[in-house]
Design a protein around this motif. Sequence first.
Motif, PDB file in Angstrom:
ATOM      1  N   TYR A 192       0.813  -1.224   0.000  1.00 55.85           N
ATOM      2  CA  TYR A 192       0.000   0.000   0.000  1.00 55.85           C
ATOM      3  C   TYR A 192       0.851   1.281   0.000  1.00 55.85           C
ATOM      4  N   ASN A 193       0.255   2.326  -0.604  1.00 53.15           N
ATOM      5  CA  ASN A 193       0.836   3.662  -0.554  1.00 53.15           C
ATOM      6  C   ASN A 193       0.076   4.494   0.490  1.00 53.15           C
ATOM      7  N   PRO A 194       0.426   5.756   0.695  1.00 46.22           N
ATOM      8  CA  PRO A 194      -0.222   6.538   1.754  1.00 46.22           C
ATOM      9  C   PRO A 194      -1.700   6.842   1.522  1.00 46.22           C
ATOM     10  N   ILE A 195      -2.212   6.649   0.298  1.00 47.88           N
ATOM     11  CA  ILE A 195      -3.617   6.987   0.044  1.00 47.88           C
ATOM     12  C   ILE A 195      -4.534   5.766   0.061  1.00 47.88           C
ATOM     13  N   GLY A 196      -4.014   4.628   0.518  1.00 53.24           N
ATOM     14  CA  GLY A 196      -4.869   3.478   0.764  1.00 53.24           C
ATOM     15  C   GLY A 196      -5.135   2.568  -0.414  1.00 53.24           C
ATOM     16  N   ILE A 197      -4.240   2.558  -1.402  1.00 52.17           N
ATOM     17  CA  ILE A 197      -4.332   1.605  -2.509  1.00 52.17           C
ATOM     18  C   ILE A 197      -2.936   1.046  -2.776  1.00 52.17           C
ATOM     19  N   VAL A 198      -2.858  -0.004  -3.598  1.00 52.21           N
ATOM     20  CA  VAL A 198      -1.569  -0.608  -3.930  1.00 52.21           C
ATOM     21  C   VAL A 198      -0.703   0.406  -4.683  1.00 52.21           C
ATOM     22  N   HIS A 199       0.534   0.525  -4.270  1.00 51.87           N
ATOM     23  CA  HIS A 199       1.471   1.460  -4.888  1.00 51.87           C
ATOM     24  C   HIS A 199       1.654   1.130  -6.370  1.00 51.87           C
ATOM     25  N   GLY A 200       1.695   2.169  -7.190  1.00 55.08           N
ATOM     26  CA  GLY A 200       1.894   1.962  -8.622  1.00 55.08           C
ATOM     27  C   GLY A 200       3.207   1.298  -8.951  1.00 55.08           C
ATOM     28  N   GLY A 201       4.176   1.371  -8.031  1.00 57.00           N
ATOM     29  CA  GLY A 201       5.463   0.728  -8.269  1.00 57.00           C
ATOM     30  C   GLY A 201       5.356  -0.781  -8.405  1.00 57.00           C
ATOM     31  N   LEU A 202       4.405  -1.401  -7.688  1.00 55.87           N
ATOM     32  CA  LEU A 202       4.205  -2.845  -7.831  1.00 55.87           C
ATOM     33  C   LEU A 202       3.714  -3.169  -9.231  1.00 55.87           C
ATOM     34  N   VAL A 203       2.732  -2.410  -9.697  1.00 52.74           N
ATOM     35  CA  VAL A 203       2.181  -2.632 -11.039  1.00 52.74           C
ATOM     36  C   VAL A 203       3.254  -2.389 -12.094  1.00 52.74           C
ATOM     37  N   CYS A 204       4.028  -1.317 -11.912  1.00 56.53           N
ATOM     38  CA  CYS A 204       5.095  -1.001 -12.859  1.00 56.53           C
ATOM     39  C   CYS A 204       6.146  -2.108 -12.904  1.00 56.53           C
ATOM     40  N   THR A 205       6.478  -2.658 -11.734  1.00 57.06           N
ATOM     41  CA  THR A 205       7.455  -3.748 -11.680  1.00 57.06           C
ATOM     42  C   THR A 205       6.944  -4.987 -12.404  1.00 57.06           C
ATOM     43  N   LEU A 206       5.671  -5.298 -12.231  1.00 56.53           N
ATOM     44  CA  LEU A 206       5.079  -6.416 -12.962  1.00 56.53           C
ATOM     45  C   LEU A 206       5.172  -6.200 -14.468  1.00 56.53           C
ATOM     46  N   LEU A 207       4.798  -4.998 -14.915  1.00 57.65           N
ATOM     47  CA  LEU A 207       4.818  -4.692 -16.348  1.00 57.65           C
ATOM     48  C   LEU A 207       6.233  -4.757 -16.907  1.00 57.65           C
ATOM     49  N   ASP A 208       7.192  -4.188 -16.202  1.00 57.75           N
ATOM     50  CA  ASP A 208       8.580  -4.190 -16.647  1.00 57.75           C
ATOM     51  C   ASP A 208       9.126  -5.610 -16.695  1.00 57.75           C
ATOM     52  N   SER A 209       8.781  -6.423 -15.691  1.00 56.23           N
ATOM     53  CA  SER A 209       9.272  -7.804 -15.637  1.00 56.23           C
ATOM     54  C   SER A 209       8.699  -8.652 -16.757  1.00 56.23           C
ATOM     55  N   ALA A 210       7.394  -8.521 -16.994  1.00 62.48           N
ATOM     56  CA  ALA A 210       6.753  -9.326 -18.035  1.00 62.48           C
ATOM     57  C   ALA A 210       7.253  -8.942 -19.426  1.00 62.48           C
ATOM     58  N   ALA A 211       7.374  -7.635 -19.678  1.00 68.69           N
ATOM     59  CA  ALA A 211       7.881  -7.190 -20.975  1.00 68.69           C
ATOM     60  C   ALA A 211       9.327  -7.641 -21.165  1.00 68.69           C
ATOM     61  N   GLY A 212      10.141  -7.494 -20.111  1.00 71.08           N
ATOM     62  CA  GLY A 212      11.542  -7.883 -20.208  1.00 71.08           C
ATOM     63  C   GLY A 212      11.727  -9.373 -20.420  1.00 71.08           C
ATOM     64  N   CYS A 213      10.990 -10.184 -19.667  1.00 68.88           N
ATOM     65  CA  CYS A 213      11.128 -11.639 -19.818  1.00 68.88           C
ATOM     66  C   CYS A 213      10.565 -12.126 -21.145  1.00 68.88           C
ATOM     67  N   ALA A 214       9.579 -11.419 -21.685  1.00 65.01           N
ATOM     68  CA  ALA A 214       9.077 -11.767 -23.019  1.00 65.01           C
ATOM     69  C   ALA A 214      10.191 -11.605 -24.048  1.00 65.01           C
ATOM     70  N   VAL A 215      10.950 -10.521 -23.933  1.00 64.78           N
ATOM     71  CA  VAL A 215      12.091 -10.323 -24.836  1.00 64.78           C
ATOM     72  C   VAL A 215      13.177 -11.357 -24.550  1.00 64.78           C
ATOM     73  N   GLN A 216      13.425 -11.638 -23.277  1.00 65.68           N
ATOM     74  CA  GLN A 216      14.438 -12.627 -22.917  1.00 65.68           C
ATOM     75  C   GLN A 216      14.134 -13.984 -23.551  1.00 65.68           C
ATOM     76  N   SER A 217      12.855 -14.315 -23.666  1.00 65.42           N
ATOM     77  CA  SER A 217      12.471 -15.618 -24.232  1.00 65.42           C
ATOM     78  C   SER A 217      12.850 -15.763 -25.705  1.00 65.42           C
ATOM     79  N   THR A 218      13.187 -14.662 -26.364  1.00 61.92           N
ATOM     80  CA  THR A 218      13.559 -14.713 -27.791  1.00 61.92           C
ATOM     81  C   THR A 218      15.064 -14.725 -27.996  1.00 61.92           C
TER      82      THR A 218
END
Length: 232
Positions: free
Chosen positions: A137-163
């Motif tokens: 959580y962030n200070p305003i009571g929802i999941v921090h955008g950094g978690l979502v960003c990390t998921l997106l960065d990881s999935a995009a990066g590993c998709a490229v890694q698979s090639t």
Amino acid sequence: MSIDDEPTASVPVAAAPAASGTGEPAPSTASGTAADAPTASGSPASAAGAPTASGTPASAAGAPTASGTPARSRLVEWDDPFIGVAVAPTMSGLDYLRAMMAGELPPPPIGKLMGMDLVAAEVGSATFTCEPNESHYNPIGIVHGGLVCTLLDSAAGCAVQSTLPAGMGYTSIELKVSYLRPLRHDSGLVTCVGTVVKPGSRVAFAEAAVTDAAGKLIATATSSLLVFPLER
């Protein structure tokens, strides 16, 4: 990776084998967590209340916080990250990802810290899952955008890694994220799928999307990644 909000039962727990593979049992507490049990890297995990690197004791679980309520806690353990680093140049990207999913190579520590798992990998795609909790959580009571960003960065990066063939690595050079809906601790298991838009020998392009347990789109991203030779 869940938060231990509920009290554990005081029942005896059989000693678990040490993760180091020595065969020596690790001492277990009544909660089932091995106190100072060695991780897969052979180094012991820190126990609650043990001195930190600064010399100050870590907060004990359940100790009152500044608000006067019991502190919430979770245990984070990880393996030596250099085990995977050492063999990465000798494996294709897809073989490396599949070895991690099979437990033949340890996952990266960031996955343990954030509570996300690589669950699928094919040529040109990678899928992660994560179940948000209050520790995100962030200070305003929802999941921090950094978690979502990390998921997106990881999935995009590993998709490229698979090639990529053996001996080649990658790193993100640009990531553009669009947040569409908030995540909360009760959003359930979220899924992030990364897909290669255009592979390349110097620069590759990928996209990724996060959906919640109900299938609602949470965020999307586009990513540019630099491709380069790995040092052996």
